[in-house]
Each structure stands twice: as structure tokens, then as C-alpha cells.
Design a protein around this motif. Structure first.
Motif, PDB file in Angstrom:
ATOM      1  N   CYS A 104       0.860  -1.184   0.000  1.00 27.96           N
ATOM      2  CA  CYS A 104       0.000   0.000   0.000  1.00 27.96           C
ATOM      3  C   CYS A 104       0.896   1.233   0.000  1.00 27.96           C
ATOM      4  O   CYS A 104       1.721   1.407   0.892  1.00 27.96           O
ATOM      5  CB  CYS A 104      -0.906   0.006   1.224  1.00 27.96           C
ATOM      6  SG  CYS A 104      -1.848   1.537   1.409  1.00 27.96           S
TER       7      CYS A 104
ATOM      8  N   HIS B 293      -0.130   4.013   3.203  1.00 28.81           N
ATOM      9  CA  HIS B 293       0.452   3.898   4.544  1.00 28.81           C
ATOM     10  C   HIS B 293       1.866   3.315   4.477  1.00 28.81           C
ATOM     11  O   HIS B 293       2.482   3.062   5.520  1.00 28.81           O
ATOM     12  CB  HIS B 293      -0.463   3.098   5.476  1.00 28.81           C
ATOM     13  CG  HIS B 293      -0.460   1.610   5.219  1.00 28.81           C
ATOM     14  ND1 HIS B 293      -1.500   0.971   4.583  1.00 28.81           N
ATOM     15  CD2 HIS B 293       0.442   0.650   5.529  1.00 28.81           C
ATOM     16  CE1 HIS B 293      -1.227  -0.341   4.524  1.00 28.81           C
ATOM     17  NE2 HIS B 293      -0.044  -0.565   5.075  1.00 28.81           N
TER      18      HIS B 293
ATOM     19  N   CYS C 226      -4.591  -0.128   0.185  1.00 26.65           N
ATOM     20  CA  CYS C 226      -5.286  -1.224   0.846  1.00 26.65           C
ATOM     21  C   CYS C 226      -6.719  -0.798   1.174  1.00 26.65           C
ATOM     22  O   CYS C 226      -7.090   0.360   1.010  1.00 26.65           O
ATOM     23  CB  CYS C 226      -4.543  -1.615   2.121  1.00 26.65           C
ATOM     24  SG  CYS C 226      -4.571  -0.333   3.381  1.00 26.65           S
TER      25      CYS C 226
ATOM     26  N   CYS D 250      -7.193   2.168   3.762  1.00 27.45           N
ATOM     27  CA  CYS D 250      -6.785   3.445   3.178  1.00 27.45           C
ATOM     28  C   CYS D 250      -7.793   3.894   2.127  1.00 27.45           C
ATOM     29  O   CYS D 250      -8.080   5.076   1.996  1.00 27.45           O
ATOM     30  CB  CYS D 250      -5.397   3.333   2.550  1.00 27.45           C
ATOM     31  SG  CYS D 250      -4.071   3.288   3.778  1.00 27.45           S
TER      32      CYS D 250
HETATM   33 ZN   LIG Z   1      -2.977   1.341   3.332  1.00 24.07          ZN
END
Ligand SMILES: [Zn+2]
Length: 65
Positions: free
Chosen positions: A20, A23, A49, A52
Motif C-alpha cells: 500500500c 500507509h 489497501c 486506506c
Molecule cells: Zn494502506
């Protein structure tokens, strides 16, 4: 076995890379969000992801919003 890995095609295969970009960590739910086109060289594919995507209301690449 001729695998052409020279060009990064953000479609089949690379979708499950488990990373991802939002993050900056691994994730089992990461999907392709956008592709940054670059003048030369392969474009950069950004994955996010599920958490997120919810937080930032990201829409998976290729899907109508
Ligand atoms: Zn994420």
C-alpha cells in the motif's frame, strides 16, 4: 520461458503485490488505484489497501466512480 519484464504493465499479475503506497506498508488487500504516466520509462503504479481506500475514498483504477 521468455518473460518480458522490461515494461511495467499495471494490470494482470502486478495487482497482488501486497503493497500500500498510502500507509507505506504491506497489505493483503491492496489494489491498483492510479498510474502516474511518465514521459520516459515505466509509469508508477500506486496501490492502496482497503482501510486506506475507505479513509481517503479512493476508487480502484478503471472503475467508474
Ligand atoms: Zn494502506
Amino acid at each position: 520461458m521468455a518473460e518480458t519484464t522490461g515494461t511495467a504493465t499495471p494490470e494482470a499479475g502486478s495487482a497482488a503485490n501486497g503493497w500500500c503506497h498510502w500507509h507505506q506498508g504491506t497489505s493483503g488487500t491492496a489494489v491498483l488505484i492510479t498510474v502516474i504516466e511518465q514521459g520516459s520509462g515505466p509509469g508508477a503504479a500506486l496501490y492502496a489497501c482497503a482501510p486506506c481506500r475507505e479513509q481517503r475514498r479512493l476508487v480502484p483504477y478503471g472503475k467508474p466512480s
